[in-house]
Design a protein around this motif. Structure first.
Motif, short mmCIF file in Angstrom:
data_model
loop_
_atom_site.label_atom_id
_atom_site.label_comp_id
_atom_site.label_asym_id
_atom_site.label_seq_id
_atom_site.Cartn_x
_atom_site.Cartn_y
_atom_site.Cartn_z
N PRO A 131 -8.86 37.20 34.14
CA PRO A 131 -8.61 38.42 34.91
C PRO A 131 -8.52 39.62 33.98
O PRO A 131 -7.87 39.55 32.93
CB PRO A 131 -7.27 38.14 35.59
CG PRO A 131 -7.14 36.66 35.61
CD PRO A 131 -7.81 36.18 34.36
N TYR A 132 -9.17 40.72 34.34
CA TYR A 132 -9.26 41.88 33.45
C TYR A 132 -8.13 42.89 33.66
O TYR A 132 -7.83 43.69 32.77
CB TYR A 132 -10.57 42.64 33.71
CG TYR A 132 -11.84 41.89 33.38
CD1 TYR A 132 -11.87 40.86 32.46
CD2 TYR A 132 -13.04 42.26 33.99
CE1 TYR A 132 -13.04 40.20 32.17
CE2 TYR A 132 -14.23 41.60 33.71
CZ TYR A 132 -14.23 40.56 32.80
OH TYR A 132 -15.39 39.91 32.51
N ILE A 133 -7.55 42.91 34.85
CA ILE A 133 -6.72 44.04 35.26
C ILE A 133 -5.24 43.67 35.28
O ILE A 133 -4.85 42.65 35.87
CB ILE A 133 -7.14 44.54 36.66
CG1 ILE A 133 -8.66 44.78 36.71
CG2 ILE A 133 -6.39 45.82 37.03
CD1 ILE A 133 -9.18 45.05 38.11
N HIS A 178 -14.05 40.59 28.10
CA HIS A 178 -12.93 41.36 28.65
C HIS A 178 -13.34 42.82 28.72
O HIS A 178 -14.44 43.19 28.32
CB HIS A 178 -11.67 41.19 27.80
CG HIS A 178 -10.41 41.16 28.61
ND1 HIS A 178 -9.90 42.27 29.24
CD2 HIS A 178 -9.56 40.15 28.89
CE1 HIS A 178 -8.79 41.94 29.89
NE2 HIS A 178 -8.56 40.65 29.70
N ARG A 179 -12.46 43.64 29.24
CA ARG A 179 -12.73 45.07 29.30
C ARG A 179 -12.58 45.68 27.91
O ARG A 179 -11.60 45.41 27.20
CB ARG A 179 -11.78 45.75 30.28
CG ARG A 179 -12.13 45.47 31.74
CD ARG A 179 -11.39 46.39 32.68
NE ARG A 179 -11.94 46.30 34.03
CZ ARG A 179 -11.49 47.01 35.06
NH1 ARG A 179 -10.49 47.85 34.89
NH2 ARG A 179 -12.04 46.88 36.26
N SER A 180 -13.51 46.53 27.56
CA SER A 180 -13.50 47.13 26.23
C SER A 180 -12.27 48.00 26.00
O SER A 180 -11.81 48.14 24.87
CB SER A 180 -14.78 47.96 26.01
OG SER A 180 -14.96 48.90 27.04
N LEU A 200 -18.07 40.66 17.53
CA LEU A 200 -17.83 41.56 18.67
C LEU A 200 -19.16 42.10 19.17
O LEU A 200 -20.05 42.41 18.38
CB LEU A 200 -16.96 42.75 18.25
CG LEU A 200 -15.47 42.54 17.98
CD1 LEU A 200 -14.87 43.84 17.47
CD2 LEU A 200 -14.75 42.08 19.24
N GLN A 201 -19.27 42.25 20.47
CA GLN A 201 -20.44 42.91 21.04
C GLN A 201 -19.99 43.75 22.24
O GLN A 201 -19.44 43.23 23.20
CB GLN A 201 -21.51 41.91 21.48
CG GLN A 201 -22.81 42.58 21.90
CD GLN A 201 -23.96 41.59 22.10
OE1 GLN A 201 -23.74 40.46 22.50
NE2 GLN A 201 -25.17 42.03 21.79
N PHE A 202 -20.24 45.04 22.15
CA PHE A 202 -19.90 45.95 23.25
C PHE A 202 -21.01 45.91 24.29
O PHE A 202 -22.19 45.88 23.96
CB PHE A 202 -19.72 47.37 22.73
CG PHE A 202 -18.47 47.57 21.92
CD1 PHE A 202 -17.26 47.88 22.54
CD2 PHE A 202 -18.48 47.43 20.53
CE1 PHE A 202 -16.11 48.06 21.80
CE2 PHE A 202 -17.32 47.60 19.79
CZ PHE A 202 -16.13 47.92 20.42
N VAL A 203 -20.60 45.93 25.56
CA VAL A 203 -21.54 45.87 26.69
C VAL A 203 -21.52 47.22 27.40
O VAL A 203 -20.47 47.65 27.90
CB VAL A 203 -21.16 44.74 27.66
CG1 VAL A 203 -22.17 44.69 28.81
CG2 VAL A 203 -21.09 43.40 26.94
N MET A 213 -17.41 46.54 28.82
CA MET A 213 -16.92 45.21 28.49
C MET A 213 -17.11 44.93 27.00
O MET A 213 -17.86 45.63 26.31
CB MET A 213 -17.64 44.15 29.32
CG MET A 213 -17.29 44.19 30.80
SD MET A 213 -18.07 42.87 31.77
CE MET A 213 -19.76 43.46 31.84
N ILE A 214 -16.43 43.91 26.55
CA ILE A 214 -16.55 43.48 25.16
C ILE A 214 -16.61 41.95 25.12
O ILE A 214 -15.87 41.26 25.82
CB ILE A 214 -15.34 43.98 24.31
CG1 ILE A 214 -15.51 43.61 22.85
CG2 ILE A 214 -14.02 43.49 24.86
CD1 ILE A 214 -16.46 44.46 22.10
N LEU A 215 -17.56 41.43 24.35
CA LEU A 215 -17.67 40.00 24.10
C LEU A 215 -17.03 39.70 22.74
O LEU A 215 -17.31 40.41 21.76
CB LEU A 215 -19.13 39.56 24.11
CG LEU A 215 -19.80 39.60 25.49
CD1 LEU A 215 -21.31 39.73 25.35
CD2 LEU A 215 -19.45 38.34 26.28
#
Length: 254
Positions: A131-133, A178-180, A200-203, A213-215
């Protein structure tokens, strides 16, 4: 994401449907009144690097999308943990529908209890799309199942990271999306629980927009050193996936 509905016969409950995974051909049971998987499942599955013989545990599998996508990986076994009984039922039936019971096992339970459900140092790899929030942020949905999937009602970000640390072997790998905007918190909690972030990879939704988002790949008891990958752009224009996204879908072509 989904290329259409299936004519396959299986026991379906009210509001359930069988969908065919794009480029993949495998089937997944979903309930259109509950939380349904999105593109982030493909992003996380594509980012996760599974090695030969890995024992994998996924936290919060929902209806089982990530294990099904990773079924052809060289993992020895994929264990998937889900807290919502209705989702557990759909995930288990999807595994059976795809004849994947030898590779994938679905467990019911809260990820906060992962070390009791499995054991200490149980696996090589943990994957999670949590969950992100935070519960203090965002508007709640009338659907309780959607709220549990999106909001930190039954587990927090720290619960996810702490539980991953407990069940991973030393130098085991943890993959998460997750959320960046919560990256600073992710770094702090990873350090607190014996992880070092390694990739890390920013989306980005569009090239001109900020990341959403961020991986993350982290390793337990690892040395310092972070590799930041090229930005992942989701859309070339509205409704048109980028070549990067199309390449991720093609990774799961069968």
């Amino acid at each position: 994401m989904i290329s259409g509905e299936s004519d396959f016969q299986t026991e379906l409950k009210p509001h359930e449907q069988i969908d065919i995974l794009k480029n993949n051909g495998r089937k997944i049971i979903q309930n259109k009144e509950r939380f349904m998987f999105g593109i982030d499942a493909y992003l996380l599955a594509g980012f996760s690097e599974i090695r030969k013989g890995d024992i994998v545990v996924e936290f919060g599998t929902g209806t089982g999308i990530i294990p099904i996508l990773l079924a052809d990986s060289p993992a020895k076994k994929i264990h998937a943990l889900e807290v919502q009984p209705e989702s557990v039922s759909m995930a288990r039936r999807s595994v059976e529908l795809n004849e994947l019971s030898e590779k994938i096992q679905i467990h019911e339970g809260n990820l906060k209890n992962a070390s009791q459900i499995f054991s200490q140092s149980f696996c090589n790899t943990v994957i999670s799309n949590p969950p992100y929030i935070k519960t203090t942020q965002g508007k709640l949905n009338p659907s309780e199942s959607k709220n549990i999937a999106r909001h930190e009602i039954l587990c927090t970000l720290e619960d996810v990271i702490s539980s991953a640390e407990k069940i991973l072997k030393s130098h085991g790998r943890f993959f998460m999306i997750h959320r960046s905007e919560r990256l600073d918190e992710i770094f702090i909690l990873m350090e607190k629980h014996s992880f070092k972030i390694k990739r890390l990879q920013f989306v980005f939704p569009f090239i001109e927009k900020p990341p959403v988002m961020i991986l993350v790949e982290a390793r337990k008891n690892a040395n310092n050193g972070v590799k930041v990958l090229e930005p992942l752009i989701m859309y070339d224009s509205k409704g048109i996936y980028s070549k990067q996204i199309e390449a991720i879908y093609k990774k799961f072509t069968r």
